[in-house]
Design a protein around this motif. Structure first.
Motif, PDB file in Angstrom:
ATOM      1  N   PRO A  28     -15.200  96.703  55.704  1.00  0.00           N
ATOM      2  CA  PRO A  28     -15.837  95.607  54.969  1.00  0.00           C
ATOM      3  C   PRO A  28     -15.469  94.255  55.580  1.00  0.00           C
ATOM      4  CG  PRO A  28     -14.846  97.188  53.449  1.00  0.00           C
ATOM      5  CD  PRO A  28     -14.410  97.585  54.822  1.00  0.00           C
ATOM      6  N   ASP A  29     -16.456  93.421  55.752  1.00  0.00           N
ATOM      7  CA  ASP A  29     -16.264  92.120  56.396  1.00  0.00           C
ATOM      8  C   ASP A  29     -16.778  91.025  55.465  1.00  0.00           C
ATOM      9  OD1 ASP A  29     -16.168  89.883  57.981  1.00  0.00           O
ATOM     10  OD2 ASP A  29     -17.192  90.777  59.698  1.00  0.00           O
ATOM     11  N   PRO A  30     -15.889  90.157  54.963  1.00  0.00           N
ATOM     12  CA  PRO A  30     -16.354  89.069  54.081  1.00  0.00           C
ATOM     13  C   PRO A  30     -17.404  88.174  54.724  1.00  0.00           C
ATOM     14  CG  PRO A  30     -13.958  89.269  54.022  1.00  0.00           C
ATOM     15  CD  PRO A  30     -14.435  90.164  55.133  1.00  0.00           C
ATOM     16  N   ALA A  31     -17.430  88.119  56.061  1.00  0.00           N
ATOM     17  CA  ALA A  31     -18.405  87.264  56.742  1.00  0.00           C
ATOM     18  C   ALA A  31     -19.831  87.763  56.555  1.00  0.00           C
ATOM     19  CB  ALA A  31     -18.079  87.174  58.235  1.00  0.00           C
ATOM     20  N   TRP A  32     -20.006  89.011  56.163  1.00  0.00           N
ATOM     21  CA  TRP A  32     -21.367  89.520  55.935  1.00  0.00           C
ATOM     22  C   TRP A  32     -22.077  88.737  54.835  1.00  0.00           C
ATOM     23  CZ3 TRP A  32     -19.440  95.262  55.870  1.00  0.00           C
ATOM     24  CH2 TRP A  32     -19.391  95.754  57.186  1.00  0.00           C
ATOM     25  N   GLN A  33     -21.338  88.316  53.828  1.00  0.00           N
ATOM     26  CA  GLN A  33     -21.983  87.591  52.727  1.00  0.00           C
ATOM     27  C   GLN A  33     -22.578  86.273  53.210  1.00  0.00           C
ATOM     28  OE1 GLN A  33     -21.997  89.488  49.866  1.00  0.00           O
ATOM     29  NE2 GLN A  33     -20.892  90.879  51.234  1.00  0.00           N
ATOM     30  N   ALA A  34     -21.813  85.541  54.018  1.00  0.00           N
ATOM     31  CA  ALA A  34     -22.319  84.269  54.536  1.00  0.00           C
ATOM     32  C   ALA A  34     -23.484  84.494  55.490  1.00  0.00           C
ATOM     33  CB  ALA A  34     -21.194  83.504  55.234  1.00  0.00           C
ATOM     34  N   ALA A  35     -23.385  85.537  56.311  1.00  0.00           N
ATOM     35  CA  ALA A  35     -24.484  85.837  57.230  1.00  0.00           C
ATOM     36  C   ALA A  35     -25.753  86.163  56.462  1.00  0.00           C
ATOM     37  CB  ALA A  35     -24.097  86.996  58.147  1.00  0.00           C
ATOM     38  N   GLY A  36     -25.619  86.962  55.395  1.00  0.00           N
ATOM     39  CA  GLY A  36     -26.781  87.287  54.587  1.00  0.00           C
ATOM     40  C   GLY A  36     -27.419  86.053  53.981  1.00  0.00           C
ATOM     41  N   ALA A  37     -26.587  85.129  53.503  1.00  0.00           N
ATOM     42  CA  ALA A  37     -27.121  83.900  52.903  1.00  0.00           C
ATOM     43  C   ALA A  37     -27.850  83.047  53.941  1.00  0.00           C
ATOM     44  CB  ALA A  37     -25.988  83.105  52.255  1.00  0.00           C
ATOM     45  N   ARG A  38     -27.261  82.911  55.145  1.00  0.00           N
ATOM     46  CA  ARG A  38     -27.915  82.118  56.197  1.00  0.00           C
ATOM     47  C   ARG A  38     -29.264  82.710  56.586  1.00  0.00           C
ATOM     48  NH1 ARG A  38     -22.883  82.475  58.559  1.00  0.00           N
ATOM     49  NH2 ARG A  38     -23.638  83.966  60.123  1.00  0.00           N
ATOM     50  N   LEU A  39     -29.265  84.010  56.812  1.00  0.00           N
ATOM     51  CA  LEU A  39     -30.490  84.668  57.257  1.00  0.00           C
ATOM     52  C   LEU A  39     -31.563  84.647  56.171  1.00  0.00           C
ATOM     53  CD1 LEU A  39     -28.652  87.587  59.007  1.00  0.00           C
ATOM     54  CD2 LEU A  39     -30.105  85.923  60.188  1.00  0.00           C
ATOM     55  N   ALA A  40     -31.151  84.845  54.918  1.00  0.00           N
ATOM     56  CA  ALA A  40     -32.106  84.799  53.812  1.00  0.00           C
ATOM     57  C   ALA A  40     -32.748  83.422  53.711  1.00  0.00           C
ATOM     58  CB  ALA A  40     -31.418  85.174  52.504  1.00  0.00           C
ATOM     59  N   ALA A  41     -31.962  82.371  53.938  1.00  0.00           N
ATOM     60  CA  ALA A  41     -32.517  81.017  53.880  1.00  0.00           C
ATOM     61  C   ALA A  41     -33.551  80.800  54.974  1.00  0.00           C
ATOM     62  CB  ALA A  41     -31.389  79.990  53.998  1.00  0.00           C
ATOM     63  N   ARG A  42     -33.310  81.366  56.161  1.00  0.00           N
ATOM     64  CA  ARG A  42     -34.293  81.234  57.243  1.00  0.00           C
ATOM     65  C   ARG A  42     -35.572  81.988  56.923  1.00  0.00           C
ATOM     66  NH1 ARG A  42     -29.436  82.136  61.311  1.00  0.00           N
ATOM     67  NH2 ARG A  42     -28.738  79.966  61.429  1.00  0.00           N
ATOM     68  N   VAL A  43     -35.418  83.180  56.357  1.00  0.00           N
ATOM     69  CA  VAL A  43     -36.604  83.960  55.981  1.00  0.00           C
ATOM     70  C   VAL A  43     -37.405  83.217  54.925  1.00  0.00           C
ATOM     71  CG1 VAL A  43     -37.359  86.070  54.822  1.00  0.00           C
ATOM     72  CG2 VAL A  43     -35.636  86.188  56.638  1.00  0.00           C
ATOM     73  N   ALA A  44     -36.713  82.679  53.912  1.00  0.00           N
ATOM     74  CA  ALA A  44     -37.410  81.954  52.844  1.00  0.00           C
ATOM     75  C   ALA A  44     -38.154  80.744  53.400  1.00  0.00           C
ATOM     76  CB  ALA A  44     -36.407  81.529  51.775  1.00  0.00           C
ATOM     77  N   ARG A  45     -37.518  80.031  54.324  1.00  0.00           N
ATOM     78  CA  ARG A  45     -38.173  78.861  54.907  1.00  0.00           C
ATOM     79  C   ARG A  45     -39.403  79.269  55.696  1.00  0.00           C
ATOM     80  NH1 ARG A  45     -36.808  73.552  56.360  1.00  0.00           N
ATOM     81  NH2 ARG A  45     -37.753  72.825  58.298  1.00  0.00           N
ATOM     82  N   ALA A  46     -39.299  80.378  56.449  1.00  0.00           N
ATOM     83  CA  ALA A  46     -40.428  80.834  57.254  1.00  0.00           C
ATOM     84  C   ALA A  46     -41.573  81.336  56.374  1.00  0.00           C
ATOM     85  CB  ALA A  46     -39.976  81.937  58.204  1.00  0.00           C
ATOM     86  N   ALA A  47     -41.240  82.074  55.321  1.00  0.00           N
ATOM     87  CA  ALA A  47     -42.277  82.651  54.457  1.00  0.00           C
ATOM     88  C   ALA A  47     -42.933  81.609  53.573  1.00  0.00           C
ATOM     89  CB  ALA A  47     -41.675  83.767  53.605  1.00  0.00           C
TER      90      ALA A  47
END
Length: 397
Positions: free
Chosen positions: A218-237
């Motif tokens: 388990p890597d705590p950095a996954w949570q931040a990565a998920g948030a960053r990537l989700a924000a990019r997807v939301a902006r694109a969509a």
């Protein structure tokens, strides 16, 4: 074209990194330089600043007296807001003009000191943060720029802290070592990631992934990565996005997983999913070919399990982007499974044990995924349904 955000605290060495990237072939757009251009002598921007703050902010030669202006706005949020309202639209317009002038195959690096403070991360395919410890940055400001120690500490403290920068960073360049040591990191980033990422975005092609199977702790950095990537997807969509969520194993704290971020984009229907596919590809999430469906679960009907699957053109970050229709059983299942595992540590640990056992038995991702499916359908599905009924869970609005 690949758009990269570059930032770092004052004295961290961001300019050193920007110069190296430019030397390797990047088109560097320097936000500080543009900020100076929009208030250059004789410019409309400077005239507006002088009208707003008075002739005292002008030097004898008619140029901007930055010290005088700083004395007016520093520590005065209202005055700083008025200044930003005058300059930021001009800086944004000039930025887009410079980006638009870059070649189609360019890696455009936007050098922005306050990228984290301005929450610009979603604007880029990748955010690069240059890091040096606070004490080292203070030393550099004093020894190399002639600042007083008091002023240096004040400037360092006024910016985002390291935790905020880590959450924003797709790439963390450590520049605490000897002068020039960071350049090898920059070269590796350019050769192994940025050039390949740009080519994938331009070709609308997901980055290749190794068929091998490795479970990471388990890597705590996954949570931040998920948030960053989700924000990019939301902006694109854009308005097509009903919601975007980090799902899958990396969204469950404490669960070992393949180092792959699963995201779910919910859109009104699959026609909307098809309509938004090109925008997602431009943002770095090209679509995989073919029709993809989730496995129907007992009692949930056979319709509504079809989806669109996108990957990432970034060779440094594997992503599965599942695009599903609002109200579909597939969209509900992804969120329910995540929330159930988050809420029930015992079930999470049981699933972790299953993952470890199956990973030891299979070498290929596809075989591993197929071996897990009976657990999802026959074991987890009825348990999570019962949990949802017991707790009153419903998909987040």
């Amino acid at each position: 074209m690949l758009r990269v955000g570059l930032t770092g605290g004052i004295g961290a060495g961001k300019s050193t990194v920007a110069r190296r990237l430019a030397a390797r072939g990047a088109v560097v757009v320097d936000a500080d330089q543009l900020a100076r251009e929009v208030v250059a002598p004789g410019s409309p921007g400077l005239a507006e600043v002088a009208r707003e703050f008075g002739p005292g902010v002008l030097a004898a030669d008619g140029s901007l007296d930055r010290g005088a202006l700083g004395a007016v706005v520093f520590g005065d949020a209202e005055a700083r807001g008025r200044l930003e309202a005058l300059t930021h639209p001009r800086i944004r317009a000039l930025t887009e003009e410079r980006v638009a002038a870059a070649p189609d195959d360019a890696v455009v690096v936007h050098d922005v000191p306050l990228l984290v403070e301005l929450r610009y991360e979603a604007r880029y395919h990748l955010t690069v943060v240059v890091h040096a410890g606070a004490e080292e940055r203070v030393r550099r400001l004093v020894d190399e720029r002639g600042s007083t120690e008091e002023d240096a500490r004040r400037r360092v403290a006024a910016q985002a802290d390291d935790d905020a920068r880590r959450r924003a960073a797709d790439v963390w360049l450590d520049n605490t070592g000897a002068p020039g040591a960071v350049l090898a990191q920059v070269d590796a980033l350019w050769d192994d990631r940025l050039l390949l990422f740009e080519a994938g975005v331009r070709a609308r092609r997901p980055a290749p992934r190794d068929d091998g199977l490795v479970l990471s702790p388990p890597d705590p950095a996954w949570q931040a990565a998920g948030a960053r990537l989700a924000a990019r997807v939301a902006r694109a969509a854009g308005e097509a996005a009903v919601r975007v969520d980090h799902t899958g194993s990396t969204a469950v704290p404490g669960l070992p997983a393949k180092d792959v971020v699963d995201l779910q984009l919910v859109v009104p229907d699959l026609a909307a999913a098809d309509a938004v596919a090109d925008r997602l590809a431009t943002a770095g999430f090209p679509r995989h070919e073919g029709v993809v469906s989730d496995t129907p679960k007992p009692g949930a009907g056979t319709g509504g399990w079809e989806k669109r699957l996108h990957g990432s053109a970034d060779p440094g970050r594997a992503v599965n982007l599942h695009v599903r229709a609002a109200g579909s059983p597939g969209a509900r299942y992804a969120l329910l499974c995540r929330d159930w595992l988050r809420a029930e540590p015992g079930e999470r640990d049981g699933y972790a044990a299953l993952k470890q056992r199956l990973a030891a038995q299979h070498d290929r991702r596809e075989d591993y995924a197929a071996a897990k499916e009976p657990w999802f359908t026959d074991v987890a599905w009825p348990q999570m349904q019962a949990w949802a009924a017991r707790t009153g869970w419903s998909p987040p609005a």
